[in-house]
Design a protein around this motif. Structure first.
Motif, PDB file in Angstrom:
ATOM      1  N   UNK A  60       0.804  -1.221   0.000  1.00  0.00           N
ATOM      2  CA  UNK A  60       0.000   0.000   0.000  1.00  0.00           C
ATOM      3  C   UNK A  60       0.839   1.274   0.000  1.00  0.00           C
ATOM      4  N   UNK A  61       2.143   1.156   0.148  1.00  0.00           N
ATOM      5  CA  UNK A  61       2.990   2.346   0.269  1.00  0.00           C
ATOM      6  C   UNK A  61       2.818   2.985   1.631  1.00  0.00           C
ATOM      7  N   UNK A  62       1.693   3.649   1.849  1.00  0.00           N
ATOM      8  CA  UNK A  62       1.346   4.213   3.155  1.00  0.00           C
ATOM      9  C   UNK A  62       0.508   3.190   3.897  1.00  0.00           C
ATOM     10  N   UNK A  63       0.818   2.999   5.156  1.00  0.00           N
ATOM     11  CA  UNK A  63       0.095   2.037   5.972  1.00  0.00           C
ATOM     12  C   UNK A  63       0.189   2.456   7.429  1.00  0.00           C
ATOM     13  N   UNK A  64      -0.443   1.705   8.295  1.00  0.00           N
ATOM     14  CA  UNK A  64      -0.441   2.037   9.719  1.00  0.00           C
ATOM     15  C   UNK A  64      -0.095   0.784  10.519  1.00  0.00           C
ATOM     16  N   UNK A  65       0.743   0.955  11.539  1.00  0.00           N
ATOM     17  CA  UNK A  65       1.046  -0.150  12.440  1.00  0.00           C
ATOM     18  C   UNK A  65       0.381   0.109  13.787  1.00  0.00           C
ATOM     19  N   UNK A  66       0.079  -0.987  14.462  1.00  0.00           N
ATOM     20  CA  UNK A  66      -0.484  -0.935  15.807  1.00  0.00           C
ATOM     21  C   UNK A  66       0.573  -1.506  16.730  1.00  0.00           C
ATOM     22  N   UNK A  67       1.040  -0.690  17.657  1.00  0.00           N
ATOM     23  CA  UNK A  67       2.074  -1.118  18.600  1.00  0.00           C
ATOM     24  C   UNK A  67       1.458  -1.330  19.972  1.00  0.00           C
ATOM     25  N   UNK A  68       1.973  -2.326  20.677  1.00  0.00           N
ATOM     26  CA  UNK A  68       1.517  -2.619  22.036  1.00  0.00           C
ATOM     27  C   UNK A  68       2.732  -2.637  22.954  1.00  0.00           C
ATOM     28  N   UNK A  69       2.707  -1.766  23.958  1.00  0.00           N
ATOM     29  CA  UNK A  69       3.822  -1.690  24.899  1.00  0.00           C
ATOM     30  C   UNK A  69       3.931  -3.032  25.622  1.00  0.00           C
ATOM     31  N   UNK A  70       5.092  -3.668  25.506  1.00  0.00           N
ATOM     32  CA  UNK A  70       5.335  -4.972  26.117  1.00  0.00           C
ATOM     33  C   UNK A  70       6.280  -4.881  27.304  1.00  0.00           C
ATOM     34  N   UNK A  71       7.108  -3.832  27.334  1.00  0.00           N
ATOM     35  CA  UNK A  71       8.087  -3.617  28.396  1.00  0.00           C
ATOM     36  C   UNK A  71       8.036  -2.147  28.762  1.00  0.00           C
ATOM     37  N   UNK A  72       7.905  -1.845  30.038  1.00  0.00           N
ATOM     38  CA  UNK A  72       7.977  -0.458  30.487  1.00  0.00           C
ATOM     39  C   UNK A  72       8.470  -0.457  31.930  1.00  0.00           C
ATOM     40  N   UNK A  73       9.739  -0.138  32.072  1.00  0.00           N
ATOM     41  CA  UNK A  73      10.397  -0.093  33.371  1.00  0.00           C
ATOM     42  C   UNK A  73      11.230   1.193  33.406  1.00  0.00           C
ATOM     43  N   UNK A  74      10.536   2.309  33.636  1.00  0.00           N
ATOM     44  CA  UNK A  74      11.193   3.623  33.586  1.00  0.00           C
ATOM     45  C   UNK A  74      12.231   3.742  34.704  1.00  0.00           C
ATOM     46  N   UNK A  75      13.387   4.295  34.433  1.00  0.00           N
ATOM     47  CA  UNK A  75      13.943   4.688  33.135  1.00  0.00           C
ATOM     48  C   UNK A  75      14.901   3.642  32.577  1.00  0.00           C
ATOM     49  N   UNK A  76      14.644   2.356  32.798  1.00  0.00           N
ATOM     50  CA  UNK A  76      15.590   1.316  32.402  1.00  0.00           C
ATOM     51  C   UNK A  76      15.272   0.587  31.102  1.00  0.00           C
TER      52      UNK A  76
END
Length: 156
Positions: A60-76
């Motif tokens: 499609x040239x232009x497209x959209x991705x859906x991201x899901x946060x899997x890791x979040x350990x601020x600020x590491x």
């Protein structure tokens, strides 16, 4: 595949840049990421954020991705799975993850390792003719240099 760079900014500053989807296009070393659909900072595992993309090799040239946060350990550490919405609205994740690990190196330095792990890509996705990885290691180090530039601009 991974790359590491020491950035002359505190981990909290680097993490804040990574947690801002509006910064992702400027960080991206492939040039494919365009604009975030949602502007909210990344604050929790399970959070979904969409990004507009462009790739001349994509059907499609232009497209959209859906991201899901899997890791979040601020600020590491911060990381997300990337997928796409199917016609029925459900999201299908492709089996790869982007992950940044941050290690403080003194009061104003952070070693950042960017990992692109595609080990979870199922056989049927690979059989679609998508080569993994779809880019070389230079794209990861480019991304880290872009991240360093942004982190420096944020801290000034």
């Amino acid at each position: 595949m991974s790359a590491t760079l020491t950035i002359a900014e505190p981990a909290a500053t680097v993490f804040a840049v990574l947690a801002d989807p509006a910064a992702h296009a400027a960080i991206d070393g492939t040039g494919w990421v365009r604009e975030p659909v949602e502007q909210a900072p990344l604050t929790a595992v399970g959070q979904i954020f969409r990004m507009d993309m462009h790739h001349s090799g994509h059907p499609d040239g232009d497209y959209q991705v859906v991201n899901k946060v899997a890791v979040l350990d601020a600020p590491r550490a911060i990381g997300w799975l990337t997928g796409s919405a199917r016609g029925d609205g459900e999201v299908e994740y492709g089996g790869w993850i982007w992950r940044y690990d941050l290690t403080p190196r003194g009061p104003a330095g952070t070693e950042v390792t960017l990992t692109y792990d595609w080990s979870g890509v199922p056989r049927f996705v690979r059989e679609r003719g998508i080569r993994f990885p779809p880019f070389g290691p230079a794209h990861l180090i480019d991304s880290l240099h872009h991240l360093a530039d942004l982190a420096h601009r944020v801290s000034v």
